[in-house]
Scaffold this active site. Sequence first.
Site, PDB file in Angstrom:
ATOM      1  N   ASP A   1       0.743  -1.095   0.040  1.00 34.52           N
ATOM      2  CA  ASP A   1       0.149  -0.202  -0.057  1.00 34.52           C
ATOM      3  C   ASP A   1       0.974   1.239   0.015  1.00 34.52           C
ATOM      4  OD1 ASP A   1      -2.086   1.510   0.107  1.00 34.52           O
ATOM      5  OD2 ASP A   1      -2.751   0.906   2.109  1.00 34.52           O
TER       6      ASP A   1
ATOM      7  N   HIS B   1      -5.801   5.265   7.439  1.00 35.11           N
ATOM      8  CA  HIS B   1      -4.977   6.234   6.624  1.00 35.11           C
ATOM      9  C   HIS B   1      -5.140   7.613   7.528  1.00 35.11           C
ATOM     10  CE1 HIS B   1      -4.324   4.499   2.552  1.00 35.11           C
ATOM     11  NE2 HIS B   1      -4.750   3.436   3.346  1.00 35.11           N
TER      12      HIS B   1
ATOM     13  N   CYS C   1      -4.713   5.290  -2.270  1.00 31.17           N
ATOM     14  CA  CYS C   1      -5.227   4.243  -3.447  1.00 31.17           C
ATOM     15  C   CYS C   1      -5.235   5.066  -4.646  1.00 31.17           C
ATOM     16  CB  CYS C   1      -6.689   3.737  -2.876  1.00 31.17           C
ATOM     17  SG  CYS C   1      -7.622   2.914  -4.303  1.00 31.17           S
TER      18      CYS C   1
END
Length: 295
Positions: A8, A199, A230
């Site tokens: 990520d 996040h 993302c």
Amino acid sequence: MVEVGPRDGLQNEARVLTPDDKIALIERCVAAGTRRVEAVSFVNPERVPQMAGAEEVMAGVPRRDGIAYSGLVLNRRGLDRALDARVDEVNVVVPASDTFSVRNQGTTVAEMLDAWDGIAAAADDAGVPATMTIAVAFGCPFEGDTPPERIEYIARRAHAASEIALADTIGVGVPAQVRDLTRRAREAAPGIPLRFHFHNTRNTGYANALMAVDEGVTVLDASAGGFGGCPFAPAATGNIATEDLLYALHRSGHDTGIDMESTARTGMWLAERLGVPAPSLLGRAGGFPASPPER
């Protein structure tokens, strides 16, 4: 702690790291004491070029007892690649909103849940644990607030999961939601361990993580340097930084087994490789009390 920086943390960055750099990042995390690493993503590299070279990365990671590497998969083809690459765990993302699911994965939520059933069964046959990550669990950039009842429904469908991870993909959650969703998920899926993925887009990520710990959650995702986001979610900026979370946890009396200063150096190292400043703060401010200088 699950270190998600190699997956990520990199998937939304402009600079694409080589497999050797990704392996070096993983080696640094493992050397600092990390024992669970989300190392790769078995998605189409044409859609997410930052995730190319997954097989090369898995071929080069240090294999030691007690260290588990997971790979993100979205379909059966991804699972087959992951099993061939000898992952220790698979992480299957099931978004909580149809709009996000279609944009991120090309499927509706219902279709992704059906895919989950097949992936989880095949992973179980191969002896590989499967985590279900419920994305946009707190809110969706396209549909707004995620109804908590939807999280309950998806969690009930995760009966084959070794773990359920609730992801605040765009960083909109607050501690009260963490408390509520923790209790709802536990009731919907009793006996399945919970994990959270936060996040810090709106500066609530660390407060959310500490609330989860207060609720008895013992596994959290974090990314060295605070990188992440993302590519299919507008304004979805970085994950909570591993080193900053370690500071909060260690000062609160929790033992993670991970060296905070070493992780902070890794965050700064990664920033150099990516050519951008690290969002984390510990690498700049240092710990407290200050560590003695290295000799």
